[in-house]
Design a protein around this motif. Sequence first.
Motif, PDB file in Angstrom:
ATOM      1  N   TRP A  61       0.781  -1.043  -0.038  1.00  0.00           N
ATOM      2  CA  TRP A  61      -0.195   0.054  -0.075  1.00  0.00           C
ATOM      3  C   TRP A  61       0.873   1.283  -0.127  1.00  0.00           C
ATOM      4  O   TRP A  61       1.746   1.303   0.761  1.00  0.00           O
ATOM      5  CB  TRP A  61      -0.799  -0.096   1.158  1.00  0.00           C
ATOM      6  CG  TRP A  61      -1.499   1.139   1.350  1.00  0.00           C
ATOM      7  CD1 TRP A  61      -2.991   1.205   0.912  1.00  0.00           C
ATOM      8  CD2 TRP A  61      -1.504   2.488   1.853  1.00  0.00           C
ATOM      9  NE1 TRP A  61      -3.559   2.580   1.240  1.00  0.00           N
ATOM     10  CE2 TRP A  61      -2.814   3.387   2.101  1.00  0.00           C
ATOM     11  CE3 TRP A  61      -0.293   2.819   2.482  1.00  0.00           C
ATOM     12  CZ2 TRP A  61      -2.476   4.640   2.510  1.00  0.00           C
ATOM     13  CZ3 TRP A  61      -0.190   4.200   3.091  1.00  0.00           C
ATOM     14  CH2 TRP A  61      -1.287   5.045   3.107  1.00  0.00           C
ATOM     15  N   GLU A  93      -8.226   4.127   2.629  1.00  0.00           N
ATOM     16  CA  GLU A  93      -8.167   3.624   3.727  1.00  0.00           C
ATOM     17  C   GLU A  93      -8.570   2.195   3.669  1.00  0.00           C
ATOM     18  O   GLU A  93      -8.355   1.423   4.400  1.00  0.00           O
ATOM     19  CB  GLU A  93      -9.420   4.246   4.496  1.00  0.00           C
ATOM     20  CG  GLU A  93      -9.019   5.613   5.289  1.00  0.00           C
ATOM     21  CD  GLU A  93      -7.659   5.717   6.040  1.00  0.00           C
ATOM     22  OE1 GLU A  93      -7.750   4.732   7.070  1.00  0.00           O
ATOM     23  OE2 GLU A  93      -6.527   6.278   5.878  1.00  0.00           O
ATOM     24  N   THR A  94      -9.278   1.686   2.538  1.00  0.00           N
ATOM     25  CA  THR A  94      -9.468   0.363   2.432  1.00  0.00           C
ATOM     26  C   THR A  94      -9.485   0.038   0.716  1.00  0.00           C
ATOM     27  O   THR A  94      -9.037   0.644  -0.016  1.00  0.00           O
ATOM     28  CB  THR A  94     -11.108   0.067   2.495  1.00  0.00           C
ATOM     29  OG1 THR A  94     -11.722   0.878   1.786  1.00  0.00           O
ATOM     30  CG2 THR A  94     -11.467   0.272   3.904  1.00  0.00           C
ATOM     31  N   ALA A  96     -10.067  -3.579  -2.187  1.00  0.00           N
ATOM     32  CA  ALA A  96     -10.723  -4.810  -2.486  1.00  0.00           C
ATOM     33  C   ALA A  96     -10.104  -5.501  -3.301  1.00  0.00           C
ATOM     34  O   ALA A  96      -9.333  -5.143  -4.444  1.00  0.00           O
ATOM     35  CB  ALA A  96     -12.307  -4.476  -2.803  1.00  0.00           C
ATOM     36  N   LEU A 138     -12.575  -7.302   1.179  1.00  0.00           N
ATOM     37  CA  LEU A 138     -12.180  -6.208   1.706  1.00  0.00           C
ATOM     38  C   LEU A 138     -11.243  -6.082   2.548  1.00  0.00           C
ATOM     39  O   LEU A 138     -11.465  -6.771   3.399  1.00  0.00           O
ATOM     40  CB  LEU A 138     -13.738  -5.733   1.774  1.00  0.00           C
ATOM     41  CG  LEU A 138     -14.646  -4.987   0.736  1.00  0.00           C
ATOM     42  CD1 LEU A 138     -15.083  -6.130   0.032  1.00  0.00           C
ATOM     43  CD2 LEU A 138     -15.725  -4.232   1.632  1.00  0.00           C
ATOM     44  N   TYR A 139     -10.228  -4.915   2.372  1.00  0.00           N
ATOM     45  CA  TYR A 139      -9.171  -5.151   3.338  1.00  0.00           C
ATOM     46  C   TYR A 139      -8.959  -3.559   3.821  1.00  0.00           C
ATOM     47  O   TYR A 139      -9.454  -2.652   3.154  1.00  0.00           O
ATOM     48  CB  TYR A 139      -7.802  -5.283   2.524  1.00  0.00           C
ATOM     49  CG  TYR A 139      -7.771  -6.613   1.768  1.00  0.00           C
ATOM     50  CD1 TYR A 139      -6.985  -7.603   2.779  1.00  0.00           C
ATOM     51  CD2 TYR A 139      -8.027  -7.069   0.603  1.00  0.00           C
ATOM     52  CE1 TYR A 139      -6.899  -8.870   2.352  1.00  0.00           C
ATOM     53  CE2 TYR A 139      -7.788  -8.240   0.144  1.00  0.00           C
ATOM     54  CZ  TYR A 139      -7.207  -9.198   1.150  1.00  0.00           C
ATOM     55  OH  TYR A 139      -7.211 -10.430   0.495  1.00  0.00           O
ATOM     56  N   ARG A 140      -8.482  -3.379   5.100  1.00  0.00           N
ATOM     57  CA  ARG A 140      -8.088  -2.255   5.361  1.00  0.00           C
ATOM     58  C   ARG A 140      -6.424  -2.066   4.834  1.00  0.00           C
ATOM     59  O   ARG A 140      -6.020  -2.859   4.369  1.00  0.00           O
ATOM     60  CB  ARG A 140      -7.961  -2.095   7.138  1.00  0.00           C
ATOM     61  CG  ARG A 140      -9.341  -2.488   7.862  1.00  0.00           C
ATOM     62  CD  ARG A 140      -9.185  -2.343   9.083  1.00  0.00           C
ATOM     63  NE  ARG A 140     -10.075  -2.629   9.796  1.00  0.00           N
ATOM     64  CZ  ARG A 140     -10.780  -4.009   9.862  1.00  0.00           C
ATOM     65  NH1 ARG A 140     -10.003  -5.142   9.767  1.00  0.00           N
ATOM     66  NH2 ARG A 140     -11.963  -4.257  10.647  1.00  0.00           N
ATOM     67  N   LYS A 141      -6.174  -0.660   4.969  1.00  0.00           N
ATOM     68  CA  LYS A 141      -4.816  -0.348   4.402  1.00  0.00           C
ATOM     69  C   LYS A 141      -3.594  -0.922   5.092  1.00  0.00           C
ATOM     70  O   LYS A 141      -2.719  -0.970   4.402  1.00  0.00           O
ATOM     71  CB  LYS A 141      -4.639   1.251   4.236  1.00  0.00           C
ATOM     72  CG  LYS A 141      -4.615   1.799   5.719  1.00  0.00           C
ATOM     73  CD  LYS A 141      -4.328   3.267   5.654  1.00  0.00           C
ATOM     74  CE  LYS A 141      -4.055   3.946   6.946  1.00  0.00           C
ATOM     75  NZ  LYS A 141      -3.851   5.553   6.789  1.00  0.00           N
ATOM     76  N   VAL A 146     -11.657  -6.624   6.333  1.00  0.00           N
ATOM     77  CA  VAL A 146     -12.987  -6.121   6.805  1.00  0.00           C
ATOM     78  C   VAL A 146     -14.011  -7.053   6.382  1.00  0.00           C
ATOM     79  O   VAL A 146     -14.841  -7.385   7.646  1.00  0.00           O
ATOM     80  CB  VAL A 146     -13.062  -4.729   6.082  1.00  0.00           C
ATOM     81  CG1 VAL A 146     -14.444  -4.279   6.339  1.00  0.00           C
ATOM     82  CG2 VAL A 146     -11.936  -3.814   6.060  1.00  0.00           C
ATOM     83  N   ASP A 225     -17.944  -1.285   2.428  1.00  0.00           N
ATOM     84  CA  ASP A 225     -18.268  -2.345   3.540  1.00  0.00           C
ATOM     85  C   ASP A 225     -18.786  -3.580   3.276  1.00  0.00           C
ATOM     86  O   ASP A 225     -19.082  -4.416   4.103  1.00  0.00           O
ATOM     87  CB  ASP A 225     -19.354  -1.600   4.459  1.00  0.00           C
ATOM     88  CG  ASP A 225     -20.510  -1.290   3.525  1.00  0.00           C
ATOM     89  OD1 ASP A 225     -20.594  -1.474   2.511  1.00  0.00           O
ATOM     90  OD2 ASP A 225     -21.539  -0.408   4.201  1.00  0.00           O
TER      91      ASP A 225
END
Length: 282
Positions: A61, A93-94, A96, A138-141, A146, A225
Amino acid sequence: MPRLILCASLLLLASAAARAGYEQPCFIDGGQSADGRFVVTAQQTVKGKTVHGPHEWTFTWKDTQQDKSVTFPAQGIQKGQIYAHLFVAPDGETFALWNHVTLFWAENSFMHASQKLPPREEKDAWRRQEVFSGRLVLYRKDGSIVKSLAVADLLLPEEWETVLPVFNRVHWLVEYPGLKFKQTPRPGYAFFRLSPDHTIFEFQATPSRAARRMPPRVVRVSLADGRVLAADEKLTDPDKIPVRPYQGPDHLPDNEPVWKERYLPSLDGVRTPGRFAKAASH
């Protein structure tokens, strides 16, 4: 048969046989936020002996404005064969990952993986097998997950009658008009659409037999989300309405495998076309 014609025929047969058994090298295409500030790329840190793995991957990232980057293990993806795409949120912040049809195997995958599945049952336990998981992650940074959506999270119960595991794939999607996954620069391009701001994801589910004469059901998912949007939820902001996910031709120049391997996707296919790497000099 004249010798020249015989030689030409044998070459054509050999070429066709090579294509029939061809398996494209694995890839996870990187992505960036719509403004280009935040970028997420994937690196293959361990490469298996074959395309079926076992492989290992990391994600990186990066904030290009502040020149900050962090690399971490890629959680929630298979170590076997994978062809996937990354999409980055506007605020970075996220992000995918979309893994369209390759079956999920925790370790190495198998060309005839579908034969390893238990007998088909119209039960939730069969539909919740790990092989159908990890379609949209889905991922956080920081790389933590998520939400991870499986086929069962995205289809209606009656649509499962048309879900078909074949070789190392699961057939559950309908191609968009004019696109064929064997001909597009990336096979996944035929199966999804993406909003220009990279926040709304869309695909078409294969209709049940009762609905086969109807247009395929369009499924939209929030990449913020993982929420599946209601069928009657209207999108009015042009930046939120999914469009074709890549710029460029519908078809590769021809069916030769080299074109798939020479294709270099852009980080924002909605806006910027990919390109073909130059052929290696001899």
